[in-house]
Design an enzyme around this catalytic site. Structure first.
Site, PDB file in Angstrom:
ATOM      1  N   CYS A 176      -2.381   9.052   3.044  1.00 41.52           N
ATOM      2  CA  CYS A 176      -2.005   8.481   1.739  1.00 41.52           C
ATOM      3  C   CYS A 176      -3.058   8.824   0.693  1.00 41.52           C
ATOM      4  O   CYS A 176      -2.728   9.247  -0.406  1.00 41.52           O
ATOM      5  CB  CYS A 176      -1.791   6.982   1.854  1.00 41.52           C
ATOM      6  SG  CYS A 176      -3.187   6.118   2.568  1.00 41.52           S
ATOM      7  N   GLU A 182       0.888  -1.174   0.000  1.00 46.60           N
ATOM      8  CA  GLU A 182       0.000   0.000   0.000  1.00 46.60           C
ATOM      9  C   GLU A 182       0.918   1.213   0.000  1.00 46.60           C
ATOM     10  O   GLU A 182       1.517   1.544   1.026  1.00 46.60           O
ATOM     11  CB  GLU A 182      -0.859   0.019   1.268  1.00 46.60           C
ATOM     12  CG  GLU A 182      -1.822  -1.138   1.387  1.00 46.60           C
ATOM     13  CD  GLU A 182      -2.958  -1.043   0.390  1.00 46.60           C
ATOM     14  OE1 GLU A 182      -3.343   0.082   0.031  1.00 46.60           O
ATOM     15  OE2 GLU A 182      -3.431  -2.095  -0.048  1.00 46.60           O
TER      16      GLU A 182
HETATM   17  P1  NAD Z   1       8.557   4.914   4.448  1.00 48.86           P
HETATM   18  O1  NAD Z   1       8.406   4.107   3.219  1.00 48.86           O
HETATM   19  O2  NAD Z   1       9.737   5.774   4.592  1.00 48.86           O
HETATM   20  O3  NAD Z   1       8.584   3.945   5.730  1.00 48.86           O
HETATM   21  C1  NAD Z   1       7.542   3.037   5.991  1.00 48.86           C
HETATM   22  C2  NAD Z   1       8.077   1.878   6.812  1.00 48.86           C
HETATM   23  O4  NAD Z   1       8.973   1.104   6.025  1.00 48.86           O
HETATM   24  C3  NAD Z   1       8.865   2.279   8.043  1.00 48.86           C
HETATM   25  O5  NAD Z   1       8.578   1.341   9.072  1.00 48.86           O
HETATM   26  C4  NAD Z   1      10.313   2.151   7.570  1.00 48.86           C
HETATM   27  O6  NAD Z   1      11.215   1.920   8.640  1.00 48.86           O
HETATM   28  C5  NAD Z   1      10.218   0.945   6.663  1.00 48.86           C
HETATM   29  N1  NAD Z   1      11.210   0.854   5.595  1.00 48.86           N
HETATM   30  C6  NAD Z   1      11.762   1.872   4.886  1.00 48.86           C
HETATM   31  N2  NAD Z   1      12.603   1.371   3.943  1.00 48.86           N
HETATM   32  C7  NAD Z   1      12.546   0.013   4.050  1.00 48.86           C
HETATM   33  C8  NAD Z   1      13.180  -1.063   3.347  1.00 48.86           C
HETATM   34  N3  NAD Z   1      14.026  -0.836   2.354  1.00 48.86           N
HETATM   35  N4  NAD Z   1      12.901  -2.325   3.721  1.00 48.86           N
HETATM   36  C9  NAD Z   1      12.017  -2.569   4.721  1.00 48.86           C
HETATM   37  N5  NAD Z   1      11.416  -1.597   5.437  1.00 48.86           N
HETATM   38  C10 NAD Z   1      11.669  -0.314   5.097  1.00 48.86           C
HETATM   39  O7  NAD Z   1       7.181   5.721   4.579  1.00 48.86           O
HETATM   40  P2  NAD Z   1       6.730   6.770   5.700  1.00 48.86           P
HETATM   41  O8  NAD Z   1       7.507   8.032   5.480  1.00 48.86           O
HETATM   42  O9  NAD Z   1       6.748   6.116   7.035  1.00 48.86           O
HETATM   43  O10 NAD Z   1       5.187   7.000   5.299  1.00 48.86           O
HETATM   44  C11 NAD Z   1       4.781   7.916   4.355  1.00 48.86           C
HETATM   45  C12 NAD Z   1       4.468   7.248   3.026  1.00 48.86           C
HETATM   46  O11 NAD Z   1       3.550   6.166   3.232  1.00 48.86           O
HETATM   47  C13 NAD Z   1       3.763   8.160   2.051  1.00 48.86           C
HETATM   48  O12 NAD Z   1       4.300   7.973   0.756  1.00 48.86           O
HETATM   49  C14 NAD Z   1       2.318   7.705   2.076  1.00 48.86           C
HETATM   50  O13 NAD Z   1       1.578   8.012   0.931  1.00 48.86           O
HETATM   51  C15 NAD Z   1       2.490   6.245   2.284  1.00 48.86           C
HETATM   52  N6  NAD Z   1       1.271   5.659   2.882  1.00 48.86           N
HETATM   53  C16 NAD Z   1       0.483   4.855   2.105  1.00 48.86           C
HETATM   54  C17 NAD Z   1      -0.693   4.323   2.624  1.00 48.86           C
HETATM   55  C18 NAD Z   1      -1.577   3.425   1.802  1.00 48.86           C
HETATM   56  O14 NAD Z   1      -2.440   2.770   2.373  1.00 48.86           O
HETATM   57  N7  NAD Z   1      -1.425   3.350   0.504  1.00 48.86           N
HETATM   58  C19 NAD Z   1      -1.047   4.622   3.940  1.00 48.86           C
HETATM   59  C20 NAD Z   1      -0.228   5.439   4.707  1.00 48.86           C
HETATM   60  C21 NAD Z   1       0.946   5.949   4.156  1.00 48.86           C
END
Ligand code: NAD
Length: 473
Positions: free
Chosen positions: A278, A244
């Protein structure tokens, strides 16, 4: 406790509460002050958690046990709603009422899956054979959570994974892990050891979870970039994936819309949770005939928004949830202006402590402006005007993202027709961003893989198994 103190629980590892191997600072985004430090999990704890998660035979086989656990989890979340909401508010700056709503909604996701029943689907039942399909658990699910709605997203993943018979390792973001540790400590007495572990860690730790040979599925919510890295890391093990990812949702306002009545809804669709949603409105396309009154009505809504202390009952919008997101917005807004956007309202940080940024409205002509092209994930909204509906649809679809979109107008049938042309997982009419446990949600194109919620959500956390029986002749 003083108003700013929070209790930071230990990690839930394989059924027990334990210290972590390191720690990360936790900042209150409303003040910029430290709230303490969150324990981070070690790779040894990850190994133990995965081994324990795989040894949960009774849990896998006993749907009634899982359903009663989900009911108890929903009840304990509701009973502790205010406490969890307070921590969530301190941790990511949500207005307290919004944090309460998130916790209540999370309980709703647990309740929804507690009531789930799936019968086998019989394909043949005759003199020669009985063939049916059933849903089997995948095994151990790694649930990787972003910082923006951690309680809701974690509960949605845990609930669905449990309903399908899996065990779960939750990896919170270090930027929003305290509330999830509290949740883990609340759930611990309700669950057989090992079915749930809560292990905060950074991106490298997340990648170790993805690569772990004992993990069969990764359910990830977060950015496109991390989603791509996760898909690549999951490839050698051909892991099941639910992704997501980000969105750049357009709202198309048709010429027959009433500017004043849609403006308030557009405002909340874009600025709820300070724009860190999101599936929030990230671009508004308005027909040129009503662009002026709509811009004026939105300006008035934006200027009337009360920004401030998340615990003040009058506060409508809190700060950005962390320094990193504040800096993204603080750069993007001047960049958008330099690229030709016209400022209508806001435009600056408020100054003082904390990561507050004025709700900001701009008119933009060029779809290549960074505020239009990129997902801002903050309180800055571009308004663009269009001449024909075909043009608006093409411009709304001209992105690699396809999470949500909405169409606003008085003639609902016409608006539905336009909504069906959006290349988005959700296409709303006269509303935006509604996400409920029974309604499938996810993205077209680079906004994701698979669907959360409803029956498709359940299916993605399970394997389809065919049971094929020859009958004696
Ligand atoms: P992010 O991708 O930086 O981090 C999300 C999670 O992934 C964190 O727990 C992080 O530690 C982990 N992570 C990061 N890189 C990783 C990797 N290479 N391998 C495994 N884990 C990893 O996102 P964020 O800044 O926490 O959240 C914001 C983003 O999330 C925005 O782009 C938003 O649109 C998206 N989002 C999407 C939804 C949806 O349902 N589509 C919902 C909420 C947020």
């Amino acid at each position: 406790m003083t108003s700013d103190e929070i209790l930071i629980p230990e990690l839930l590892v394989a059924g027990g509460l334990e210290r972590g191997g390191g720690s990360a600072d936790v900042e209150n985004p409303a003040t910029g002050m430290s709230l303490g430090s969150i324990p981070m999990a070690t790779l040894e704890q990850l190994d133990r958690a995965v081994i324990a998660a795989a040894r949960t035979r009774e849990w896998r086989l006993d749907a009634a046990l899982r359903q009663s656990a989900l009911e108890a989890m929903a009840a304990i979340v509701l009973a502790n709603r205010d406490d969890l909401a307070r921590t969530l508010s301190l941790e990511i700056g949500l207005p307290y009422k919004v944090a309460q709503d998130e916790v209540s909604a999370a309980a709703g996701f647990l309740q929804y899956r507690a009531g789930e029943r799936h019968e086998p689907e019989v394909l043949h039942d005759d003199a020669r054979q009985r063939v049916e399909t059933v849903r089997a658990p995948i095994g151990v699910v790694g649930a990787i959570i972003p910082w923006n709605a951690p309680v809701l997203i974690a509960c949605e993943k845990i609930a669905t994974a449990f309903a399908a018979g899996n065990s779960v390792i939750v990896k919170p973001s270090p930027l929003a892990g305290v509330t999830l540790l509290q949740l883990g400590a609340l759930f611990q007495p309700l669950l057989p050891a090992g079915v749930l572990s809560v292990l905060p860690g950074d991106a490298d730790f997340g990648e170790a979870l993805v690569r772990h040979s004992g993990v069969g599925m990764i359910s990830f919510t977060g950015s496109v970039r991390a989603g791509q890295a996760i898909m690549a890391a999951a490839a050698p093990g051909l892991k099941r994936l639910s992704l997501e990812l980000g969105g750049n949702d357009a709202a198309i306002v048709l010429p027959d819309a009433d500017p004043r009545s849609v403006a308030t809804k557009l405002f909340w669709g874009a600025f709820y949770r300070t724009g860190q949603v999101c599936a929030g409105i990230k671009r508004v396309y308005v027909h040129k005939d009503i662009a002026a009154p709509l811009t004026e009505a939105l300006r008035s809504a934006v200027e009337g928004a009360v920004l401030g202390d998340p615990f003040d009952a009058n506060t409508m919008l809190g700060p950005l949830s962390n320094r990193q997101q504040f800096e993204i917005i603080a750069h993007m807004v001047p960049e958008a202006r330099a690229a030709g956007a016209t400022l209508i309202a806001g435009g600056n940080p408020t100054g003082g402590g904390g990561y507050f940024f004025q709700p900001t409205l701009m008119t933009v002509e060029d779809d290549d402006n960074p505020l239009v092209r990129e997902e801002q994930f903050g309180p800055a909204l571009p308004i663009l005007s269009y001449a024909t509906v075909d043009e608006a649809v093409d411009r709304a679809n001209a992105t690699q993202l396809g999470l949500g979109g909405s169409v606003w107008g008085t003639d609902t049938d016409e608006a539905i027709g336009v909504a069906r042309r959006l290349q988005t997982g959700s296409a709303w009419v006269n509303r935006h961003g509604l996400v409920l446990p029974d309604i499938p949600f996810g993205g077209f194109k680079m906004s994701g893989v698979g669907r959360a919620n409803g029956r498709p959500g359940f299916d993605s956390y399970s394997e389809l198994q065919t049971i094929s029986v020859a009958k004696p002749r």
